[in-house]
Design an enzyme around this catalytic site. Structure first.
Site, PDB file in Angstrom:
ATOM      1  CG  ASP A 387      -1.830   1.157   1.322  1.00  0.00           C
ATOM      2  OD1 ASP A 387      -2.710   1.253   0.440  1.00  0.00           O
ATOM      3  OD2 ASP A 387      -1.688   1.972   2.243  1.00  0.00           O
ATOM      4  CD  GLU A 440      -2.566   2.465  -3.309  1.00  0.00           C
ATOM      5  OE1 GLU A 440      -3.648   3.046  -3.431  1.00  0.00           O
ATOM      6  OE2 GLU A 440      -1.931   2.423  -2.246  1.00  0.00           O
TER       7      GLU A 440
END
Length: 711
Positions: A387, A440
């Site tokens: 993330d 990401e």
């Protein structure tokens, strides 16, 4: 507190020394020592609870009588040898102890022939550390720990304490403040909002997925059909009485659904323990503990095993970028900025009100890499989606001038984070064959999916945030205005092969006022559903692996609510059921047609046939397999007007048949389709010597397959 709590080395004072035993038992009525020659009472030498007396011999136990009449017989922790070896401390200091949670934290074991739990904590700047728990009445004076100066680690073996007990560490910080901290290496925790750690047994799950693990590399490479169903465990489906399912119940319901829908993987939003459920897991504090919200670590392992038995890969979202500032967590852990940067220009994240890991500190980086390996190796997870990578790569991420600190060269790149990501990916590639890491990453940082040996970051895949933003922005426009924004749909292939991409329609696109996918679509009800069907089919035909957040496959109209569940009742409506059927068929088509997946990261597999027809909002492109499978033609009409006799140039002469049409009546469409195969004509078009005359349904995507030449 007494002078005993401040001892730099409690082992130098407590336990046996030159024929004398000292033990600190605050609140005890009486203490005696039991050895080979019988039992002898110890004298209370201070009102704070220090007992002492002569003792000749080696092995002994202590018998402690408490005011409530309870009598406890136990080995003396301060008569035992050190728990950690020199190699453990050396590897920890270098940030490359990959079995860290089995050495630090709380580990039940037998030590010096005695059953108990070995506790160890990295807190190099603390003045003192104690183990606390119900087994000592949460009294920080009872079990002071030994400092191993060479690595800044505090350790203590506590006899008679085993798995299932709650515990914390009482840490006297460098600033003179006592803090009760949860264990950063805990492998189990209390269920939030409770904050204690739980002593977990050694991992001993009996796996049955050897064949899956041996073959998963073939399922997860750049040419494989990867279609990911992203979900938030709590709000996918709730029990009828409310609350949350455990992992066994989740497996019972989720696995058959994912298999039926044809997804290859599930991607779970972070399941590492996190204090605030509303963070969706993206602010974790326990990087080694599956959330107690869903049951035990053994249940989670069983969930993964069952997924593999059903042919489903498991990806976890993993957050090494930042952590919350909860008092029981990592913040100001030993009275200093231990895990975070001291300077808020480096250590505080303004977007999320969180603290940023100091990845330049070897012990911190090593702990996080050990966490990645913990999930991949111990729980057989198939991939980690990392993330907020963009926030890690740049020191000025979401900061204005003067709010960030340049790197040693004066630049904006976060060199420590870049080194960490490269190192993490290199270690994963070496130790976890077939596993994937996914970034990401929303910027144009070069080489995200380039191998570390070639100076890349080493990820297997990267989320294509640009494609998602461009195409969603286009689809939200009324068809009458789309002609002016045609480039939003055609720009993706310009860079589609610069990285190995996943096309994400994730949870971030259906919350915070952004509307659900179906609610983003313009027009009346029919047009909204037609737009969504056309867009999903365009996505499945476009180069790149696929990711769809739960609810998108049933065209849920409401935004995702993490406190609720999906609107499963919507499937009683034919239009919603039609979208679900469409997604199921797209997954089947994606698997069955090599041209749709083998060249997802290969520029030889894509070519525009018609990329410039902005006046009609029409897109036509060719997908091909590098291994000789039949090529496909994808035609997209993003206006509500059917287009008959539309001529498209093709490179392959012969017959083409329609194999998919988002306007099919079974999906809720109008049924404009090609009932028979089409033959090319020797009419040049779009730079090709022959062409097809096709019909484009309104607001629809169709796929044609080349069936060869006539005999």
């Amino acid at each position: 507190m007494t002078h005993v709590d401040w001892l730099p080395d409690p082992f130098a004072f407590l336990g046996p020394h030159d024929g004398l035993i000292r033990t600190f038992q605050p609140g005890a009525e009486a203490v005696s020592v039991i050895g080979a020659n019988g039992e002898a009472a110890l004298e209370a030498v201070s009102p704070e609870g220090l007992f002492a007396g002569p003792f000749a011999g080696s092995g002994y136990t202590l018998r402690v009588r408490w005011p409530d009449g309870n009598v406890v017989e136990q080995a003396d922790p301060y008569a035992l040898s050190p728990v950690l070896g020199d190699l453990d401390l050396h590897l920890l200091r270098e940030g490359r102890h990959w079995d860290l949670p089995l050495r630090l934290g709380a580990n039940p074991r037998t030590h010096d022939g005695i059953a108990g739990t070995a506790f160890a904590l990295w807190a190099p700047n603390a003045r003192a550390v104690s183990v606390i728990g119900a087994f000592v009445g949460w009294n920080a004076r009872r079990l002071p720990m030994r400092l191993r100066h060479e690595a800044g680690v505090w350790e203590l073996f506590v006899p008679g304490v085993g798995a299932g007990e709650a515990y914390k560490f009482a840490v006297l910080g460098a600033d003179g403040v006592w803090r009760e901290k949860a264990d950063p290496l805990a492998r189990a925790t209390e269920r939030p909002p409770a904050t204690a750690s739980i002593i977990a047994p050694a991992p001993d799950f009996s796996w049955s997925d050897a064949d899956w693990m041996a073959g998963r590399a073939d399922r997860q490479h750049a040419g494989a059909p990867i279609s990911i169903y992203e979900l938030h465990v709590s709000s996918w489906r709730r029990p009828w009485h409310g609350g949350e399912h455990d992992w066994d119940q989740i497996a019972d319901q989720l696995i058959p659904y994912v298999v039926d829908m044809g997804f290859s993987h599930v991607e779970l939003m972070p399941i590492m323990e996190h204090p605030f459920g509303g963070s969706w897991g993206y602010q974790p504090l326990s990087q080694f503990a599956p959330s107690a919200r869903y049951g035990s670590a053994e249940q989670f392992a069983r969930f993964v095993d069952r997924c593999h038995a059903a042919g489903i890969g498991v990806i976890l979202d993993w957050v090494p970028a930042h952590f919350p500032s909860d008092a029981h967590g990592l913040a100001w852990f030993d009275g200093t900025a231990l895990y975070e940067h001291h300077d808020p220009r480096e250590g505080f994240h303004p977007d999320w009100n969180t603290l940023i890991y100091n990845l330049g500190r070897q012990e911190v980086a090593g702990m996080l890499i050990a966490s990645a390996l913990w999930w991949l190796e111990r729980f057989h997870v198939d991939g980690l989606r990392v993330d907020a990578v963009a926030s890690m790569l740049y020191r000025d991420y979401s900061r204005r001038a003067g709010e960030w600190v340049p790197n040693i060269h004066g630049g904006r790149e976060n060199l420590e984070a870049i080194d960490f990501l490269k190192r993490m990916n290199a270690v994963v590639a070496e130790r976890c064959p077939g596993a994937v890491t996914i970034a990401e990453e929303s910027t144009a940082f070069p080489g995200v999916t380039t191998a570390v040996d070639f100076d890349g970051l080493g990820f297997a895949f990267k989320w294509n945030m640009g494609w998602m933003n461009d195409t969603l922005r286009y689809m939200e426009r009324e068809p009458a205005y789309r002609r002016w924004h045609h480039g939003d749909m055609t720009f993706g292939p310009v860079y589609a092969f610069s990285e190995r991409f996943i096309l994400p329609l994730s949870h971030d696109e259906v919350v915070h006022g952004k509307h659900s996918l179906i609610a983003k679509m313009p027009g009346d009800r029919w047009q909204q559903f037609a737009n969504l069907r056309a867009y999903l089919a365009f996505m499945w035909a476009h180069p790149g692996k696929k990711l769809l957040f739960m609810g998108g496959e049933i065209a849920q109209r409401a935004e995702w609510n993490h406190d609720g569940q999906l609107d499963w009742a919507a499937l009683t409506d034919g239009d919603h059921l039609g979208v679900q059927t469409l997604v199921r068929d797209l997954n089947a088509l994606y698997r069955a047609e090599p041209a749709l997946h083998q060249s997802d990261a290969d520029p030889r597999g894509f070519a525009w046939a018609v990329g410039d027809d902005r006046d009609n909002s029409v897109l036509v492109f060719r997908r091909a397999s590098p291994y000789g499978a039949p090529p496909l033609l994808c035609a997209v009409n993003l206006t509500p007007v059917p287009r008959h006799h539309y001529r498209v140039g093709v490179g392959e002469a012969g017959r083409w048949s329609e194999i998919f049409n988002s306007d099919d009546t079974r999906y809720g469409g109008s049924g404009v389709r090609h009932p028979d195969s089409l033959a090319t004509q020797p009419i040049p078009a779009h730079g090709q010597p022959q062409s097809l005359e096709i019909t484009l349904p309104p607001l629809a995507t169709i796929l044609l397959r080349h069936e060869g030449t006539d005999a």
